[in-house]
Write a protein that holds these residues in place. Structure first.
Motif, short mmCIF file in Angstrom:
data_model
loop_
_atom_site.label_atom_id
_atom_site.label_comp_id
_atom_site.label_asym_id
_atom_site.label_seq_id
_atom_site.Cartn_x
_atom_site.Cartn_y
_atom_site.Cartn_z
N LEU B 140 -60.78 32.87 69.04
CA LEU B 140 -60.18 33.87 68.60
C LEU B 140 -59.25 34.43 69.09
N GLU B 141 -58.32 33.30 69.37
CA GLU B 141 -56.83 34.14 69.30
C GLU B 141 -56.32 33.17 68.51
N GLN B 142 -56.54 32.23 68.63
CA GLN B 142 -55.98 30.49 67.17
C GLN B 142 -56.38 32.03 66.32
N LEU B 143 -57.12 33.21 65.77
CA LEU B 143 -57.19 33.35 64.64
C LEU B 143 -56.79 34.57 64.41
N GLY B 144 -55.53 35.46 65.85
CA GLY B 144 -55.00 35.95 65.60
C GLY B 144 -55.47 37.85 66.50
N LEU B 145 -57.09 37.26 66.84
CA LEU B 145 -57.62 38.00 67.63
C LEU B 145 -56.33 38.84 68.99
N PRO B 146 -56.26 39.88 69.39
CA PRO B 146 -56.00 39.82 71.45
C PRO B 146 -56.22 39.18 72.20
N ALA B 147 -56.38 38.92 73.31
CA ALA B 147 -56.05 37.81 74.22
C ALA B 147 -57.90 38.56 74.82
N GLY B 148 -58.90 37.84 75.36
CA GLY B 148 -59.56 38.09 75.98
C GLY B 148 -61.05 38.76 75.52
N VAL B 149 -60.55 38.92 73.99
CA VAL B 149 -61.84 39.85 73.45
C VAL B 149 -63.76 39.92 74.06
N VAL B 150 -64.05 38.02 73.52
CA VAL B 150 -64.74 37.93 74.70
C VAL B 150 -64.87 37.44 76.10
N ALA B 151 -65.55 39.26 76.82
CA ALA B 151 -65.50 39.63 77.82
C ALA B 151 -66.93 39.68 78.63
N ILE B 152 -67.98 38.84 77.53
CA ILE B 152 -68.98 38.94 78.18
C ILE B 152 -69.86 38.41 79.72
#
Lengths: 370, 290
Positions: B140-152
């Motif tokens: 997801l980071e590679q896709l430009g989203l902020p770090a640690g979006v997946v925090a489940i």
């Protein structure tokens, strides 16, 4: 195409990958007609039926129902209804729900559905108490009637029957055949009935369409198919028959001249009406059905008949109402013939007799592979 | 069928033939169950089981809401898991049985592989995938989203993901089998009668595969109630489920009577829920039949 044609199939083709199931089939079914599609398994008859129902789309060709083009029209929107080989009654619905299902889908009011289901049950001669039962609680014949009722309730223009009687025992089959015939007469719906049983087709149908290998071989009335088959395959498809090899040598004003090593025939001519259309000079077959051959007397006789051969009786079956003989000509051609039963046998095993038949009872067609 | 079974009870010869099987069932299934039940009336002292009959454990179970909160949470998770499995499995099973016949066997093999892979391996695989610096976040980071979006990870969401992932094959296969068993001409008959695709599915396919769905529901529910790896590894043990509680009670606290009692509570509740399902199902059937 006449205006009275309900179904017009023109040059229909269907390929499954490299396999050609239908190789350009053209067929017209008239309004109110009982048409039977017959042929050995794999001949394409069921495939053709599925195209009419809309379960399959053709690779090429046209299919018109009641003048309307049906290509691309889903089964639900076609004025056809199918009775399936394995009946396909819904196991989770009662008989009443099964029969009323097509009406329910058409948003007919429940009260009207009930009335029409009741009328259908009566037409099919089913008991009213069956309405609340499930299909598996009925006998094979009763399920058959329920399947017919479900197919007819939406008043289709064309009823398609995919060998619905093939799984039944002989006795029940006869009863339901009579039932189908009665139904066809009383309701006046056009029937297109697929069967591999030509005897059934002859009994039921107004016209029969014989198929083989994705082609239509012949379309005609039962007597056409039986006495005037298009070729050897159709001739051999039902009952026993005699095929004498002959050589057609030419035409003489409305008649065909032929030559045969064995058949004695003073004129050597056959009216063109008794030959397949467009029969060209060359090897041919003279077909005579067993019941049309008679014992004419001692060998070399038979002046009373147009055609005759000498033969020695090799087998004899007393079948009750009829007597069947098998005989062999000097050249080794087997002849089978049948006559009404008598208390004294007209000939016995080993007798040498002359067998005769009349010119009007023959039919001439091209030898296959010749 | 039912008549035959009923007759079996009264037929001594048949009963004699069944005796070895009956004995084996008793020895291997009923006896341990009775032992466990007997265990609930005993005591532990200094991590030692003492064989003195009393009701201490049961008083403990019924007086502390803690156990019941965990049980309720377990049932919640199991029910949500079952619902998700049905919703996800139905389209897959339907497609497998009717649409993608060409790839049917390939897909089945893939599902079976996932199914046969060791549960521990799969669960830890999910940990690596869902981790703060795991594959999911990296992608997801590679896709430009902020770090640690997946925090489940280490939440109930991760537990649920693991449960659904692990139990989905059971649901897919039971539903697939029931759809695959439906005579194709029944569907054609529905089309022929005037039904569109959706209507045919609703009126014919769904009612006929309902037994398969129910079987899958019961199976997945039972397995979901007994899950302990997922809440421990993926849920981080923060909100334990009953099976994990039982494991802890037996292994860590070495309180066998309490563990046995909790086992019995869980089993009773599970059986009760199944009976309830059954009742609703047969009621529905009776309503259809009448």
């Amino acid at each position: 195409m006449a205006a009275a044609d309900l179904l017009d199939i023109v040059a229909l083709r269907k390929n499954y990958g490299a396999f050609e199931a239908l190789k350009g089939v053209s067929l017209s079914v008239r309004q109110g007609e009982f048409m039977a599609l017959v042929g050995p398994s794999g001949c394409g008859k069921t495939t053709l039926l599925k195209h009419v129902a809309g379960f399959e789309e053709p690779t090429a060709g046209a299919l018109r129902l009641d003048g309307k083009d049906m290509i691309g029209v889903p089964p639900a929107e076609r004025p056809t209804s199918m009775v399936f080989q394995r009946l396909a009654l819904f196991p989770h619905m009662t008989v009443a729900e099964n029969i009323g299902f097509p009406l329910k889908l058409r948003r007919v009011a429940p009260a009207e559905v009930k009335a029409r289901v009741a009328a259908m049950i009566e037409l099919m001669q089913l008991k009213p108490e069956y309405l609340t039962r499930f299909p598996r609680q009925l006998s094979g014949g009763e399920q058959q009637r329920v399947a017919l009722a479900r197919s007819m309730i939406s008043e289709p223009k064309l009823l398609l029957l995919d060998e619905p009687l093939s799984a039944l025992d002989v006795k029940l089959k006869k009863v339901l055949q009579a039932e189908l015939k009665r139904l066809h007469r009383s309701v006046g719906v056009t029937f297109l009935h697929v069967t591999h049983d030509l005897e059934e087709a002859m009994m039921l149908a107004d016209r029969i369409c014989v198929m083989r290998g994705g082609h239509i071989l012949q379309v005609g009335r039962p007597d056409d198919i039986y006495y005037r088959p298009a070729d050897e395959f159709v001739a051999g498809f039902i009952g026993e028959t005699n095929l004498f090899p002959v050589e057609v040598t030419g035409r003489e004003d409305g008649s065909l001249r032929y030559r045969s090593a064995e058949i004695r025939d003073v004129s050597g001519l056959v009216p063109a009406a008794l030959a397949a259309e467009g029969l060209a000079p060359g090897p041919a077959r003279m077909m005579v059905r067993p019941e049309l051959i008679h014992i004419a007397g001692p060998i070399a006789g038979a002046a009373a008949f147009d055609c005759s051969v000498d033969a020695e009786i090799t087998e004899l079956f007393v079948k009750g109402g009829t007597i069947q003989y098998r005989a062999c000509t000097p050249a080794g051609q087997e002849v089978v013939f049948e006559m009404p039963g008598t208390s004294r046998l007209p000939a016995d095993l080993g007798d040498r007799v002359a067998l005769g038949w009349n010119k009007a009872d023959i039919f001439l067609f091209r030898a296959s592979g010749g | 069928m039912a008549a035959e079974i009923e007759r079996g009870w009264r037929d001594p010869a048949l009963l004699a033939k069944a005796l070895p099987s009956v004995l084996l069932q008793t020895a291997c299934f009923l006896a341990p169950l009775l032992m466990t039940f007997a265990l609930t009336f005993q005591k532990t002292k200094n991590f030692q089981l003492t064989w003195t009959w009393n009701l201490d454990v049961w008083t403990d179970v019924f007086s502390k809401p803690h156990y019941w909160t965990i049980l309720l949470h377990t049932l919640e998770m199991a029910v949500v898991c079952v619902v998700l499995c049905v919703v996800l499995a139905l389209p897959v099973a339907y497609a497998l049985a009717t649409r993608i016949k060409r790839f049917e066997n390939h897909v089945k093999i893939l599902i079976t592989f996932a199914f046969l892979t060791d549960a521990t391996l799969k669960t830890f695989g999910w940990v690596l995938f869902l981790d703060q610096k795991g594959a999911a976040n990296f992608l997801l980071e590679q896709l430009g989203l902020p770090a640690g979006v997946v925090a489940i990870l280490f939440t109930d969401w991760a537990t649920m993901l693991g449960m659904v992932y692990g139990l989905l094959p059971f649901m897919i296969f039971t539903i697939y089998l029931s759809i695959d068993n439906i005579d194709r001409s029944l569907i054609l008959a529905a089309y022929d009668a005037g039904a569109g695709k959706l209507r045919a599915f609703w009126e014919v396919t769904l009612p006929l595969c309902r037994p398969g769905i129910w079987a899958g529901v019961v199976l997945v529910f039972l397995l979901a109630v007994g899950v302990f790896l997922e809440p421990k590894v993926l849920g981080g043990g923060k909100s334990p489920m009953t099976a994990e509680l039982i494991r802890q009670t037996f292994e860590t606290r070495v309180n066998w009577p309490l563990g046995a009692a909790l086992t019995f509570v869980l089993m009773t509740v599970a059986v009760f829920v199944i009976l309830l399902f059954n009742r609703v199902y047969s009621l529905k059937r009776a309503m259809v039949t009448s």
